[in-house]
Motif scaffolding. Structure first.
Motif, mmCIF file in Angstrom:
data_model
loop_
_atom_site.group_PDB
_atom_site.id
_atom_site.type_symbol
_atom_site.label_atom_id
_atom_site.label_comp_id
_atom_site.label_asym_id
_atom_site.label_seq_id
_atom_site.Cartn_x
_atom_site.Cartn_y
_atom_site.Cartn_z
ATOM 1 N N PRO A 155 0.801 -1.224 0.000
ATOM 2 C CA PRO A 155 0.000 0.000 0.000
ATOM 3 C C PRO A 155 0.837 1.278 0.000
ATOM 4 O O PRO A 155 0.350 2.340 -0.406
ATOM 5 N N THR A 156 2.094 1.199 0.429
ATOM 6 C CA THR A 156 2.900 2.414 0.540
ATOM 7 C C THR A 156 3.310 2.981 -0.817
ATOM 8 O O THR A 156 3.739 4.137 -0.899
ATOM 9 N N VAL A 157 3.195 2.222 -1.884
ATOM 10 C CA VAL A 157 3.562 2.733 -3.204
ATOM 11 C C VAL A 157 2.389 3.441 -3.873
ATOM 12 O O VAL A 157 2.533 3.966 -4.981
ATOM 13 N N PHE A 158 1.232 3.469 -3.202
ATOM 14 C CA PHE A 158 0.054 4.135 -3.757
ATOM 15 C C PHE A 158 -0.291 5.383 -2.938
ATOM 16 O O PHE A 158 -0.077 5.428 -1.726
ATOM 17 N N GLU A 159 -0.826 6.380 -3.612
ATOM 18 C CA GLU A 159 -1.241 7.601 -2.940
ATOM 19 C C GLU A 159 -2.456 7.341 -2.049
ATOM 20 O O GLU A 159 -3.375 6.625 -2.431
ATOM 21 N N SER A 160 -2.439 7.936 -0.865
ATOM 22 C CA SER A 160 -3.569 7.772 0.046
ATOM 23 C C SER A 160 -4.758 8.602 -0.422
ATOM 24 O O SER A 160 -4.615 9.570 -1.184
ATOM 25 N N GLN A 161 -5.958 8.208 0.045
ATOM 26 C CA GLN A 161 -7.179 8.940 -0.263
ATOM 27 C C GLN A 161 -7.759 9.525 1.021
ATOM 28 O O GLN A 161 -7.746 8.876 2.067
ATOM 29 N N ASP A 162 -8.264 10.741 0.933
ATOM 30 C CA ASP A 162 -8.844 11.388 2.103
ATOM 31 C C ASP A 162 -10.153 10.720 2.510
ATOM 32 O O ASP A 162 -10.898 10.193 1.671
ATOM 33 N N ASN A 163 -10.434 10.758 3.806
ATOM 34 C CA ASN A 163 -11.715 10.266 4.316
ATOM 35 C C ASN A 163 -12.797 11.323 4.100
ATOM 36 O O ASN A 163 -12.505 12.479 3.777
ATOM 37 N N VAL A 164 -14.053 10.914 4.321
ATOM 38 C CA VAL A 164 -15.178 11.813 4.070
ATOM 39 C C VAL A 164 -16.130 11.790 5.262
ATOM 40 O O VAL A 164 -16.488 10.722 5.772
ATOM 41 N N LEU A 165 -16.549 12.975 5.710
ATOM 42 C CA LEU A 165 -17.591 13.110 6.714
ATOM 43 C C LEU A 165 -18.840 13.676 6.041
ATOM 44 O O LEU A 165 -18.813 14.774 5.474
ATOM 45 N N TYR A 166 -19.929 12.905 6.101
ATOM 46 C CA TYR A 166 -21.209 13.331 5.548
ATOM 47 C C TYR A 166 -22.127 13.770 6.684
ATOM 48 O O TYR A 166 -22.438 12.981 7.586
ATOM 49 N N GLN A 167 -22.577 15.006 6.627
ATOM 50 C CA GLN A 167 -23.521 15.517 7.620
ATOM 51 C C GLN A 167 -24.946 15.209 7.174
ATOM 52 O O GLN A 167 -25.335 15.459 6.031
ATOM 53 N N ASN A 168 -25.719 14.640 8.090
ATOM 54 C CA ASN A 168 -27.113 14.298 7.813
ATOM 55 C C ASN A 168 -27.949 15.582 7.774
ATOM 56 O O ASN A 168 -27.960 16.350 8.731
ATOM 57 N N ASN A 169 -28.644 15.800 6.650
ATOM 58 C CA ASN A 169 -29.460 17.003 6.495
ATOM 59 C C ASN A 169 -30.847 16.873 7.102
ATOM 60 O O ASN A 169 -31.594 17.851 7.143
ATOM 61 N N GLY A 170 -31.195 15.667 7.547
ATOM 62 C CA GLY A 170 -32.484 15.462 8.179
ATOM 63 C C GLY A 170 -33.626 15.240 7.206
ATOM 64 O O GLY A 170 -34.786 15.090 7.632
ATOM 65 N N ASP A 171 -33.335 15.202 5.899
ATOM 66 C CA ASP A 171 -34.381 15.001 4.891
ATOM 67 C C ASP A 171 -34.079 13.823 3.971
ATOM 68 O O ASP A 171 -34.602 13.735 2.862
ATOM 69 N N GLY A 172 -33.214 12.925 4.430
ATOM 70 C CA GLY A 172 -32.836 11.770 3.620
ATOM 71 C C GLY A 172 -31.600 12.004 2.778
ATOM 72 O O GLY A 172 -31.167 11.110 2.048
ATOM 73 N N THR A 173 -31.015 13.186 2.867
ATOM 74 C CA THR A 173 -29.799 13.494 2.117
ATOM 75 C C THR A 173 -28.669 13.878 3.061
ATOM 76 O O THR A 173 -28.888 14.194 4.235
ATOM 77 N N PHE A 174 -27.441 13.834 2.523
ATOM 78 C CA PHE A 174 -26.244 14.169 3.295
ATOM 79 C C PHE A 174 -25.418 15.204 2.544
ATOM 80 O O PHE A 174 -25.488 15.299 1.316
#
Length: 569
Positions: free
Chosen positions: A229-248
């Protein structure tokens, strides 16, 4: 004279009978004492799942998975089981064979110790290159929904409440087309609905890899660069905020929790500093782990360095719990070979400072380090397998090294179980509990819960390129001495499963704490029921629930050996 002889013979027969009964009694005790605590009941339970198809081709994604989850998807009072699979995406598969591809599988618990495959009718047979899964009620309707992570686009399934699901990924906006691994839900912003954090690994670009022509040196063993894995570029994580209407909405940048450069494998939300908001720990492979302290305003502060728990190792699985019964949440991390697993003791109780998150590495003092140094650990949990009142540790092991004479096969390893001795030390009990007698596997994800409703915690393990293992815990069936209490929380707001709530239990002899999580172990999801072992205590003096809105609720004088439900006031 005849009467005297008859009497003597009768006495001899009586003595012989008593002796036989004594022998039988002790033989029975011996057999029971030697009987394994955990028994492989996979076939008897009707689980026919097999991970992957065909033969391994020495590419990194197929070695990483997969995870599983215990959850009551139909609200009938028992735990159903979801297992993640891979399709063999790097193989040439003609369209005529697509129907034979392995899919993810959902098993309904029949309530009698067996399961029925309902994948097709439930519409959750994702054929993506599967990694992990997590159950959570993101829309607050009382039904557990399902999020699946893939090498490729992830999938969110909405539970329709009738044992069927609907793919709402595009509507919700949580597809995340990176290579995702572990995922966790929690109400990080205090608005009562569940937000979603997704771990991402590396940009697995084989074209660039071939241009580099790099080899992979793994602990002195030269192998294919496609496995490093060290020869590949890392990918950032994602935080999705719940909008309260079924979407993020993606709020990663605003919240500052991308864990850039991390090659993340698993994360967990927990209130480490006991200030009633959810902090975040991220386990990274071959890079520094991250700890984010929740600021209580929708943002986090990176406290990795000052926490003393941001070690630079190959971290995989995560488990949390109060192993030393001092009232704060400790942390256990599984690692790669020659990088011993780590048990971090939370110093909150000693420092009494809710403005700082700090741990100390107790791996060697607890006798957990050296016994794991030659293993590669993945799925894990801090749980009370013997119901004696303190938290034990299970680790699913499996190598990432392939056999030299059989490169299509990874080297199997033995899983491990460590018993908490109650004095700050753990003893490996893999042999005496039957864990060490199981066939060696290349294990990955593991999920924990009482699937047979008998009062102790069972284990399900996903094995790479093999059949899984369902381990039925038979400790109480054999001893029937240690007592237990299981607690299910019911929230009255959108957080219906009380993710993030704490439960404090007090008996005459002990005090324990549990926290409710959605996503943990390694790319897996455990039961939402909080399981307490009580030892010999038959009565709970006080049971206190700290809800995520800051309010508390208490019950007194509860009888042991039952499941109770507590609905939020």
């Amino acid at each position: 004279m005849k009467n005297h002889i008859d009497t003597t013979m009768g006495d001899r027969h009586i003595s012989l009978s008593i002796l036989c009964l004594v022998v039988i009694f002790y033989v029975t005790l011996y057999v029971h004492a030697q009987s394994p605590t955990f028994v492989d009941v996979t076939k008897d339970a009707g689980i026919r799942f097999k991970h992957a198809i065909g033969s391994r081709s020495s590419l990194l994604p197929e070695d990483m998975g997969s995870g599983a989850g215990f959850a009551d998807i139909d609200n009938d009072g028992d735990l159903d089981l979801y297992i993640v699979n891979i399709t063999g995406a790097f193989k040439d598969i003609s369209s005529k064979n697509m129907r034979n591809l392995p899919t993810n599988v959902l098993y309904r618990n029949n309530g009698d110790g067996t399961f029925t495959d309902i994948t097709e009718s439930a519409n959750v047979g994702d054929t993506g290159y599967g990694m992990g899964c997590v159950f959570a009620d993101y829309n607050g309707d009382g039904n557990l929904d399902l999020y699946v992570t893939n090498y490729g686009e992830n999938v969110l399934y909405l539970n329709n409440g009738d044992s069927t699901f609907t793919d709402v990924t595009q509507l919700a906006g949580v597809g995340c087309s990176h290579w995702s691994t572990g995922a966790v839900f929690a109400d990080y912003d205090g608005d009562d609905d569940l937000d979603l954090y997704v771990c991402n690994y590396v940009n697995y670009d084989l074209v660039k890899l071939q241009e580099k022509k790099i080899g992979a040196n793994q602990v002195g063993s030269y192998g294919p660069s496609a496995l490093n894995p060290t020869v590949f570029e890392s990918q950032d994580n994602v935080l999705y905020q719940n909008n309260g209407d079924g979407t993020f909405t993606d709020v990663t940048t605003e919240a500052e929790v991308a864990a850039s450069g991390g090659r993340s494998m698993q994360a967990i939300f927990s209130d480490f500093d006991n200030d009633n908001d959810m902090d975040l720990y991220v386990a990274n492979d071959t890079s520094e782990n991250h700890i984010y302290s929740n600021n209580g305003n929708g943002t986090f502060t990176d406290v990795s360095a000052e926490s003393w728990a941001a070690d630079f190792r190959g971290s995989m699985g995560l488990a949390t719990g109060d192993y030393d019964s001092d009232g704060d949440i400790d942390l256990f991390v599984t690692h790669w070979i020659d990088q011993e697993n780590v048990l971090y003791r939370n110093l909150l109780n000693e420092e009494n400072n809710t403005k700082r998150i700090r741990f100390v590495d107790e791996s060697y003092t607890t006798m957990l380090a050296e016994v794991s140094i030659k293993e590669i650990g993945w799925g894990t949990s801090l749980f009370d397998y013997d119901n004696d009142g303190d938290l034990d540790i299970f680790v699913a092991n499996g190598s990432t090294f392939q056999k030299l004479d059989e490169p299509e096969t990874l080297i199997p390893q033995n899983n491990q179980l460590f018993q908490n001795d109650g004095d700050g030390v753990f003893s490996e009990v893999s042999k005496s509990t039957g864990i060490a007698d199981l066939p060696f596997r290349v294990s990955r994800g593991a999920t924990f819960g009482d699937y047979d409703n008998d009062g102790d915690v069972d284990i399900f393990i996903v094995n790479n390129y093999a059949n899984p293992t369902l381990l039925q815990n038979q400790s109480d069936a054999l001893k029937n001495s240690n007592k237990w209490l299981h607690v299910k929380l019911i929230g009255t707001n959108e957080n219906r499963y009380a993710v993030g709530a704490k439960i404090q239990l007090t008996t005459d002899d002990s005090a324990q704490i549990r926290e409710i999580y959605a996503g943990e172990s390694y790319m897996s999801s455990n039961s939402y029921v909080a399981e307490f072992g009580l030892g010999e205590a038959t009565q709970i003096k006080l049971l206190k629930v700290n809800w995520t809105n800051g309010k508390t609720q208490s019950l007194q004088n509860i009888t042991a050996n039952q499941l109770i439900q507590i609905t939020q006031d």
